[in-house]
Design an enzyme around this catalytic site. Structure first.
Site, mmCIF file in Angstrom:
data_model
loop_
_atom_site.group_PDB
_atom_site.id
_atom_site.type_symbol
_atom_site.label_atom_id
_atom_site.label_comp_id
_atom_site.label_asym_id
_atom_site.label_seq_id
_atom_site.Cartn_x
_atom_site.Cartn_y
_atom_site.Cartn_z
ATOM 1 N N ASP A 69 0.883 -1.160 0.000
ATOM 2 C CA ASP A 69 0.000 0.000 0.000
ATOM 3 C C ASP A 69 0.914 1.200 0.000
ATOM 4 O OD1 ASP A 69 -2.824 0.656 -0.079
ATOM 5 O OD2 ASP A 69 -2.442 1.800 1.728
ATOM 6 N N ASP A 160 4.528 9.491 -10.206
ATOM 7 C CA ASP A 160 5.938 9.551 -10.605
ATOM 8 C C ASP A 160 6.288 10.805 -11.418
ATOM 9 O OD1 ASP A 160 6.471 7.210 -9.302
ATOM 10 O OD2 ASP A 160 6.602 5.958 -11.098
ATOM 11 N N ARG A 186 9.472 1.453 -2.816
ATOM 12 C CA ARG A 186 9.252 0.010 -2.850
ATOM 13 C C ARG A 186 10.566 -0.745 -2.688
ATOM 14 N NH1 ARG A 186 5.579 1.848 -6.770
ATOM 15 N NH2 ARG A 186 3.449 1.636 -6.009
#
Length: 204
Positions: A69, A160, A186
């Site tokens: 998430d 992004d 991530r």
């Protein structure tokens, strides 16, 4: 021994990104897309929502499941959009509309007050049919930067194009995928998850 892990998302971009991140460190791991029903993300934090998705995927597939998430937070907005990043402009999950709304809300704010960050929590769930009693683990990564004035770049997805990471003069969408996957939120979360995943793999 190869290891297949289901990623609890219907987002093909995330599946590809996770495969690049994980495959670069554990080539024996294959990341599979999730084809089950979409769970209701009714948590009030990144950790809660990550586990909602990972538990649903593990229960549906009987496989080890990962879920992330993630979202963008803006300092002067108190960390918003945060867990509402994907639905910031409404329930349609329209990435371009989300970005445009955020830029509109920040239109009067100039540097250096455009600090922002990407947050990612990854939940790992090993179902009881693989490990007696099951097993859960979570890891969180933060990627600091600032909000650009306009979208730039064709790589990446989501926010992004408007996120300029600290140490770079380009947006995350202008970075080569291999560079992004070394620095992203991530990647940082996965670095903390990696020892746990390696331990589980060794015990199977």
């Amino acid at each position: 021994m190869s290891l297949e892990i289901v990623l609890a998302t219907h987002n093909a971009h995330k599946v590809s990104e996770f495969q690049r991140i994980i495959g670069g460190r554990m080539p024996e791991v294959t990341v599979l897309p999730y084809d089950g029903p979409e769970p209701i993300e009714d948590g009030t934090s990144f950790i809660e929502n990550a586990f909602v998705k990972a538990r649903a995927a593990a229960a549906h597939t009987g496989r080890i499941a990962l879920a992330d998430d993630s979202g963008i937070g803006v300092d002067v907005m108190g960390g918003a959009p945060g867990i509402f990043s994907a639905r910031w402009s409404g329930s349609s999950l329209n990435g371009e509309n989300n970005v445009r709304l955020l830029l509109d809300q920040m239109s009067d704010i100039r540097r250096p007050n455009r600090g922002a960050f990407f947050h990612c929590t990854i939940a790992l769930v090993v179902p009881t049919n693989i490990v007696a009693g099951g097993h859960e683990f979570e890891a969180t990564g933060i990627w600091r930067g600032s909000l650009a004035y306009e979208p730039r770049g064709a790589n990446g997805f989501g926010y992004d194009p408007v996120f300029e990471p600290d140490g770079f003069e380009v947006t995350a969408a202008e970075l080569a995928p291999e560079v992004k996957n070394e620095h992203s939120h991530r990647a940082r979360a996965f670095e903390l998850l990696l020892p746990e995943l390696e331990r589980i793999h060794a015990e199977l």
